[in-house]
Design an enzyme around this catalytic site. Sequence first.
Site, mmCIF file in Angstrom:
data_model
loop_
_atom_site.group_PDB
_atom_site.id
_atom_site.type_symbol
_atom_site.label_atom_id
_atom_site.label_comp_id
_atom_site.label_asym_id
_atom_site.label_seq_id
_atom_site.Cartn_x
_atom_site.Cartn_y
_atom_site.Cartn_z
ATOM 1 N N ARG A 80 0.567 -1.501 0.175
ATOM 2 C CA ARG A 80 0.325 0.448 -0.106
ATOM 3 C C ARG A 80 0.978 1.698 0.093
ATOM 4 O O ARG A 80 0.848 1.894 -0.800
ATOM 5 C CB ARG A 80 -0.760 -0.157 0.962
ATOM 6 C CG ARG A 80 -1.828 -0.482 1.483
ATOM 7 C CD ARG A 80 -2.986 -0.679 1.181
ATOM 8 N NE ARG A 80 -4.513 -1.726 1.473
ATOM 9 C CZ ARG A 80 -4.257 -2.294 2.308
ATOM 10 N NH1 ARG A 80 -3.778 -2.287 3.236
ATOM 11 N NH2 ARG A 80 -5.689 -3.466 2.555
ATOM 12 N N TYR A 119 -6.200 -14.856 13.332
ATOM 13 C CA TYR A 119 -5.023 -15.413 12.915
ATOM 14 C C TYR A 119 -4.061 -16.294 13.337
ATOM 15 O O TYR A 119 -2.812 -16.583 12.817
ATOM 16 C CB TYR A 119 -4.637 -13.631 13.893
ATOM 17 C CG TYR A 119 -3.332 -13.122 13.895
ATOM 18 C CD1 TYR A 119 -2.608 -12.904 12.461
ATOM 19 C CD2 TYR A 119 -2.541 -13.773 15.121
ATOM 20 C CE1 TYR A 119 -1.107 -12.075 12.827
ATOM 21 C CE2 TYR A 119 -1.665 -13.172 15.661
ATOM 22 C CZ TYR A 119 -0.629 -12.515 14.119
ATOM 23 O OH TYR A 119 0.883 -12.483 14.114
ATOM 24 N N LYS A 155 -1.188 -18.426 11.551
ATOM 25 C CA LYS A 155 -0.307 -18.792 11.798
ATOM 26 C C LYS A 155 0.089 -20.414 12.428
ATOM 27 O O LYS A 155 1.285 -20.506 11.881
ATOM 28 C CB LYS A 155 0.142 -18.162 13.575
ATOM 29 C CG LYS A 155 0.514 -16.743 12.628
ATOM 30 C CD LYS A 155 1.712 -15.939 11.986
ATOM 31 C CE LYS A 155 1.492 -14.477 12.031
ATOM 32 N NZ LYS A 155 2.422 -14.585 11.167
#
Length: 320
Positions: A36, A139, A143
Amino acid sequence: MRKILVTGAQGQIGSELVPALRERHGAGSVVASYHRTKPSDEDGLVEHLDCTDPEQLEDVVRRHDIGVIYHLAALLSAVAEEKPQAAWDINMGSLFNVLEVARRHDCALFFPSSIGAFGPNTPKLKTPQDTIQRPNTMYGVTKVSGELLCDYYVARYDLDARGLRFPGLISYVAEPGGGTTDYAVDIFYHAIRHGRYTCFLRPDTRLDMMYMPDAVRAAYELMDAAPNVLRHRNAFNVTAMSITPEELAASIRDHIPDFVIDYAVDPVRQAIADSWPQSMDDSEARAQWGWSPQFGLGGMTADMLEKLGRKLAPRTEDAP
Ligand code: SER
């Protein structure tokens, strides 16, 4: 010499890992890729790269003759809980593409796992290197899946994939975006600017933390370790301190005596924090490749306040 690619170079870890690698290997040896925000410093090699696009990744690795990839691009825990589908696509899709390109081009790979890879039924104290991992956040799911996928590529393709389970990271260069441990960074900005902070976790929420200079060094020291000393490749527990918001506030008060903390608990992030370990056992990292942190709570707080204070100080040309 083949070059190093750092994905997510503008993120919390990348913005300090890239300069450290350039210092060690030379500016021309490190390619910083961003998605970005374009890096402002034009000193080194920079590429725009969406790691979920395998062709772009292949093109960058081929053009720059990449031999090592630090794959840091990922969504953090709180954002991943808001956008679980996007978190799976970004975190897993990009890791899969990176593993495939690393396999085809014989690159070594660094993958950052996290305390988030553990879950509510993991032992919370002295969390062992090898233990139960049943995270209940997206998350954490990405992981632990990432750790397994990296191990699979090591076993199946002899890929040199290595990784760490980072605790919450505290830094003054780039602010974290959307993590549960972000309070430990926000608190410093608020302490310096306003002398007070409203914390989104309960005062007694104990979590592992690490100061960024230690985290950056842990990453490259693991990648520098001789392969024959490593019994694990992926997901080494590493930690530097195990602290609560009230302990961090007390440490800040050693420097800013009037500092005030109060609490407005965010149930989503509190539930995430409550599912994570309180203190990891990092003895395998210490024994296998010599891991040792340099900053504890007091040293980190003093350095953060000094460096962040300098960063936030009004510039002389802004003064009236
Ligand atoms: N700092 C991360 C987070 O809070 C944990 O790895 O999401």
